[in-house]
Design a protein around this motif. Structure first.
Motif, short mmCIF file in Angstrom:
data_model
loop_
_atom_site.label_atom_id
_atom_site.label_comp_id
_atom_site.label_asym_id
_atom_site.label_seq_id
_atom_site.Cartn_x
_atom_site.Cartn_y
_atom_site.Cartn_z
N THR A 54 8.70 -4.29 4.58
CA THR A 54 8.37 -5.03 3.36
C THR A 54 8.61 -4.20 2.11
O THR A 54 8.95 -4.76 1.05
CB THR A 54 6.91 -5.53 3.40
OG1 THR A 54 6.03 -4.42 3.68
CG2 THR A 54 6.72 -6.59 4.47
N MET A 250 1.47 -4.24 4.50
CA MET A 250 2.70 -4.48 3.75
C MET A 250 2.89 -3.37 2.74
O MET A 250 1.95 -2.62 2.43
CB MET A 250 2.65 -5.83 3.03
CG MET A 250 1.60 -5.95 1.94
SD MET A 250 1.53 -7.61 1.18
CE MET A 250 0.83 -8.58 2.51
N TRP A 254 5.43 -5.17 -2.30
CA TRP A 254 5.55 -6.48 -1.68
C TRP A 254 4.34 -7.36 -1.96
O TRP A 254 4.42 -8.59 -1.87
CB TRP A 254 5.77 -6.35 -0.18
CG TRP A 254 6.09 -7.66 0.48
CD1 TRP A 254 5.27 -8.42 1.26
CD2 TRP A 254 7.31 -8.39 0.37
NE1 TRP A 254 5.90 -9.57 1.65
CE2 TRP A 254 7.17 -9.58 1.12
CE3 TRP A 254 8.53 -8.15 -0.28
CZ2 TRP A 254 8.18 -10.52 1.23
CZ3 TRP A 254 9.54 -9.09 -0.17
CH2 TRP A 254 9.36 -10.25 0.58
N SER A 258 4.05 -11.54 -1.80
CA SER A 258 3.42 -12.02 -0.58
C SER A 258 2.69 -13.35 -0.78
O SER A 258 1.80 -13.45 -1.64
CB SER A 258 2.41 -10.97 -0.08
OG SER A 258 1.53 -11.51 0.87
#
Length: 280
Positions: A54, A250, A254, A258
């Motif tokens: 990610t 993550m 990110w 998300s």
């Protein structure tokens, strides 16, 4: 940008990502937090792998987003409580393109961003600019308040601004995403004054520690696989009155893209909208 140069840039970013996660493992091991991360995420290897993927994906999204800086910012609706979003270190207002879209779909349309220069200016300059922006936004609604959302360093700017006596009673809600509330050991690698101010015990962390909290709902969202705020404990606010939520593993950046994190923010802010403070 020529394709070959773009590929070299991506390679450099990938190597830097791997370096960060190497430091992540070392720092959290020394802090005795790898066991907790393993237990809470269901497996250390899977958490780190997801973080790496990610983090790289965030770089792929963020790089072309810079092109949107050439476009004017979308005009905010004049109805509902204003939401002011503040980006993190070395980023810009395009950080909020995806989050803003999800907030609009959820009924929050009075959206604003604040951008600052984190390359050559210091924290005090960024904070002064944020306060000026708050004055401008609140000046249009003398009896209203504002919702503050900050990612990473932006969350610390929001905390310090919200602690100012001029604004403490005007903040309707305060949300931080992956903010280094206690600093970050990765800041030892920082290349400028703003970044090095995030070293634990330095000026930015001291300013945050001294700032009082506003009397409003407060949410801190963080991930146990954060590759910029290291070690894990530095992601905690360490104060009563905060609601802390842990999202899935993550990368740090990110969190801006998300869906899970956006849903956490929207769920937290929904009572304000449903109570009529943001009718969208």
């Amino acid at each position: 940008m020529p394709v070959k140069v773009f590929c070299y840039v991506l390679l450099g970013l990938a190597l830097f990502t791997l370096l960060r996660y190497g430091i992540f493992l070392l720092s959290n091991a020394l802090a005795g937090r790898l066991g907790l991360i393993r237990e809470e995420t269901g497996g250390l290897g899977a958490a780190v792998a997801r973080g790496v993927v990610t983090a790289m994906a965030a770089d792929v999204v963020a790089l072309p987003s810079i092109l949107f800086l050439a476009l004017p910012e979308r005009a905010a609706s004049r109805t509902g409580t204003p939401v002011l979003m503040v980006h993190g270190l070395y980023h810009n207002r395009t950080a909020w393109l995806v989050m803003a879209r999800r907030l609009r779909r959820a009924g929050f349309r009075n959206l604003h961003t604040y951008g600052y220069n984190s390359f050559t200016r210091d924290f005090d300059h960024a904070l002064a600019g944020l306060k000026d922006r708050l004055d401008a936004i609140l000046g249009d609604a003398p009896d209203g308040g504002v919702i503050l959302i900050g990612h990473s360093l932006g969350g610390l700017l929001c905390r310090c601004a919200a602690g100012d006596p001029r604004f403490r009673d005007r903040v309707a809600a305060l949300v931080t995403l992956g903010s280094p509330h206690g600093g970050s050991e990765l800041a030892w690698l920082g290349g400028n004054r703003m970044a090095r101010g995030l070293i634990p015990g330095r000026d930015i962390t001291e300013a945050v520690a001294e700032a009082p909290d506003p009397d409003c709902p407060k949410l801190a969202v963080y991930t146990m696989a954060d590759d910029y705020v290291i070690p894990l404990d530095l992601l905690r606010t360490g104060r009563p009155g905060w609601r802390e939520r842990v999202c899935a593993p993550m990368g740090h950046v990110w969190m801006l893209y998300s869906p899970e994190v956006a849903d956490m923010v929207i769920d937290f802010l929904r009572p304000l909208r449903d109570a009529g403070t943001d009718e969208g």
